[in-house]
Design a protein around this motif. Structure first.
Motif, PDB file in Angstrom:
ATOM      1  N   MET A 125      62.209   2.323  31.201  1.00 38.25           N
ATOM      2  CA  MET A 125      62.240   3.681  31.701  1.00 38.25           C
ATOM      3  C   MET A 125      63.140   4.530  30.816  1.00 38.25           C
ATOM      4  N   SER A 126      62.696   5.719  30.567  1.00 42.29           N
ATOM      5  CA  SER A 126      63.498   6.606  29.737  1.00 42.29           C
ATOM      6  C   SER A 126      64.402   7.462  30.609  1.00 42.29           C
ATOM      7  N   LYS A 127      65.468   7.915  30.012  1.00 40.21           N
ATOM      8  CA  LYS A 127      66.409   8.767  30.732  1.00 40.21           C
ATOM      9  C   LYS A 127      65.794  10.129  31.058  1.00 40.21           C
ATOM     10  N   HIS A 128      65.030  10.650  30.131  1.00 39.24           N
ATOM     11  CA  HIS A 128      64.461  11.984  30.279  1.00 39.24           C
ATOM     12  C   HIS A 128      62.989  11.855  30.633  1.00 39.24           C
ATOM     13  N   ASN A 129      62.686  12.063  31.894  1.00 38.34           N
ATOM     14  CA  ASN A 129      61.324  11.954  32.372  1.00 38.34           C
ATOM     15  C   ASN A 129      60.700  13.350  32.518  1.00 38.34           C
ATOM     16  N   VAL A 130      61.220  14.320  31.770  1.00 39.92           N
ATOM     17  CA  VAL A 130      60.745  15.687  31.840  1.00 39.92           C
ATOM     18  C   VAL A 130      59.620  15.867  30.835  1.00 39.92           C
ATOM     19  N   LYS A 131      58.497  16.411  31.318  1.00 40.13           N
ATOM     20  CA  LYS A 131      57.353  16.640  30.453  1.00 40.13           C
ATOM     21  C   LYS A 131      57.576  17.909  29.634  1.00 40.13           C
ATOM     22  N   LYS A 132      57.434  17.783  28.336  1.00 41.97           N
ATOM     23  CA  LYS A 132      57.609  18.958  27.475  1.00 41.97           C
ATOM     24  C   LYS A 132      56.388  19.859  27.591  1.00 41.97           C
ATOM     25  N   GLU A 133      56.675  21.167  27.627  1.00 42.32           N
ATOM     26  CA  GLU A 133      55.591  22.132  27.695  1.00 42.32           C
ATOM     27  C   GLU A 133      54.960  22.297  26.327  1.00 42.32           C
ATOM     28  N   GLN A 134      53.657  22.514  26.351  1.00 46.28           N
ATOM     29  CA  GLN A 134      52.960  22.723  25.094  1.00 46.28           C
ATOM     30  C   GLN A 134      53.238  24.134  24.583  1.00 46.28           C
ATOM     31  N   LEU A 135      53.000  24.336  23.309  1.00 46.42           N
ATOM     32  CA  LEU A 135      53.292  25.612  22.663  1.00 46.42           C
ATOM     33  C   LEU A 135      52.503  26.754  23.309  1.00 46.42           C
ATOM     34  N   GLY A 136      51.246  26.514  23.662  1.00 42.50           N
ATOM     35  CA  GLY A 136      50.422  27.544  24.294  1.00 42.50           C
ATOM     36  C   GLY A 136      50.995  27.981  25.629  1.00 42.50           C
ATOM     37  N   GLY A 137      51.529  27.028  26.406  1.00 44.79           N
ATOM     38  CA  GLY A 137      52.133  27.357  27.685  1.00 44.79           C
ATOM     39  C   GLY A 137      53.386  28.184  27.534  1.00 44.79           C
ATOM     40  N   VAL A 138      54.172  27.868  26.527  1.00 47.88           N
ATOM     41  CA  VAL A 138      55.405  28.631  26.272  1.00 47.88           C
ATOM     42  C   VAL A 138      55.070  30.054  25.851  1.00 47.88           C
ATOM     43  N   ILE A 139      54.085  30.187  24.964  1.00 47.38           N
ATOM     44  CA  ILE A 139      53.678  31.527  24.507  1.00 47.38           C
ATOM     45  C   ILE A 139      53.141  32.337  25.681  1.00 47.38           C
ATOM     46  N   PHE A 140      52.330  31.693  26.518  1.00 50.79           N
ATOM     47  CA  PHE A 140      51.801  32.388  27.702  1.00 50.79           C
ATOM     48  C   PHE A 140      52.930  32.856  28.611  1.00 50.79           C
ATOM     49  N   ASN A 141      53.909  31.994  28.858  1.00 50.57           N
ATOM     50  CA  ASN A 141      55.027  32.366  29.726  1.00 50.57           C
ATOM     51  C   ASN A 141      55.817  33.534  29.150  1.00 50.57           C
ATOM     52  N   VAL A 142      56.057  33.533  27.856  1.00 52.86           N
ATOM     53  CA  VAL A 142      56.800  34.632  27.225  1.00 52.86           C
ATOM     54  C   VAL A 142      56.026  35.939  27.362  1.00 52.86           C
ATOM     55  N   ILE A 143      54.736  35.910  27.083  1.00 50.62           N
ATOM     56  CA  ILE A 143      53.914  37.121  27.195  1.00 50.62           C
ATOM     57  C   ILE A 143      53.835  37.564  28.658  1.00 50.62           C
ATOM     58  N   ASN A 144      53.668  36.608  29.555  1.00 53.52           N
ATOM     59  CA  ASN A 144      53.566  36.926  30.976  1.00 53.52           C
ATOM     60  C   ASN A 144      54.854  37.554  31.496  1.00 53.52           C
ATOM     61  N   TYR A 145      55.995  36.948  31.184  1.00 50.58           N
ATOM     62  CA  TYR A 145      57.278  37.496  31.640  1.00 50.58           C
ATOM     63  C   TYR A 145      57.554  38.856  31.026  1.00 50.58           C
ATOM     64  N   THR A 146      57.191  39.043  29.774  1.00 50.63           N
ATOM     65  CA  THR A 146      57.375  40.340  29.120  1.00 50.63           C
ATOM     66  C   THR A 146      56.535  41.411  29.803  1.00 50.63           C
ATOM     67  N   PHE A 147      55.272  41.082  30.078  1.00 43.57           N
ATOM     68  CA  PHE A 147      54.394  42.039  30.756  1.00 43.57           C
ATOM     69  C   PHE A 147      54.937  42.380  32.144  1.00 43.57           C
ATOM     70  N   LEU A 148      55.355  41.358  32.894  1.00 35.71           N
ATOM     71  CA  LEU A 148      55.876  41.605  34.240  1.00 35.71           C
ATOM     72  C   LEU A 148      57.156  42.433  34.208  1.00 35.71           C
TER      73      LEU A 148
END
Length: 128
Positions: free
Chosen positions: A1-24
């Motif tokens: 088992m690894s210490k960090h079980n956090v799934k990394k977000e893909q680049l497309g998801g990060v870009i979408f979140n940045v654009i979405n938060y900026t628009f909001l």
């Protein structure tokens, strides 16, 4: 088992979140800034309102607008009319709704299903 079980977000998801938060954020500012302008203008002096088109923070603080509004009976008449219309409309609406509901609760009422359909239809598809 690894210490960090956090799934990394893909680049497309990060870009979408940045654009979405900026628009909001921009949309929220577009909605809030007119209200801030009205409140700030109410505390600004007359000369500042004439000189500047948009005020976020008044440079000269003044309560003259509020003194004028509360010195005339117009604001109190408007407030009285608003309270009367609200109370009268609520009382009439509740009375008519209760009377109609009582009538529609009786199974022997002719046309009950049609009237009930009209009530439900007008609630779902408003004419306004």
């Amino acid at each position: 088992m690894s210490k960090h079980n956090v799934k990394k977000e893909q680049l497309g998801g990060v870009i979408f979140n940045v654009i979405n938060y900026t628009f909001l954020l921009l949309f929220s500012l577009a909605c809030l800034l007119p209200f801030v302008n009205v409140v700030a203008s109410s505390f600004a002096s007359t000369q500042e309102i004439v000189q500047k088109k948009f005020i976020l923070f008044p440079t000269s603080f003044s309560l003259d607008a509020y003194r004028y509004i509360f010195s005339t009976p117009t604001i109190f008449k408007g407030l009285g009319v608003s309270i009367f219309i609200t109370l009268a409309g609520t009382i009439v609406s509740m009375t008519l709704t209760a009377l109609m509901a009582y009538g529609l609760s009786r199974r022997y009422l002719l046309g009950r299903n049609f009237i009930n359909f009209l009530v439900v239809f007008s609630m779902l598809f408003s004419g306004v």
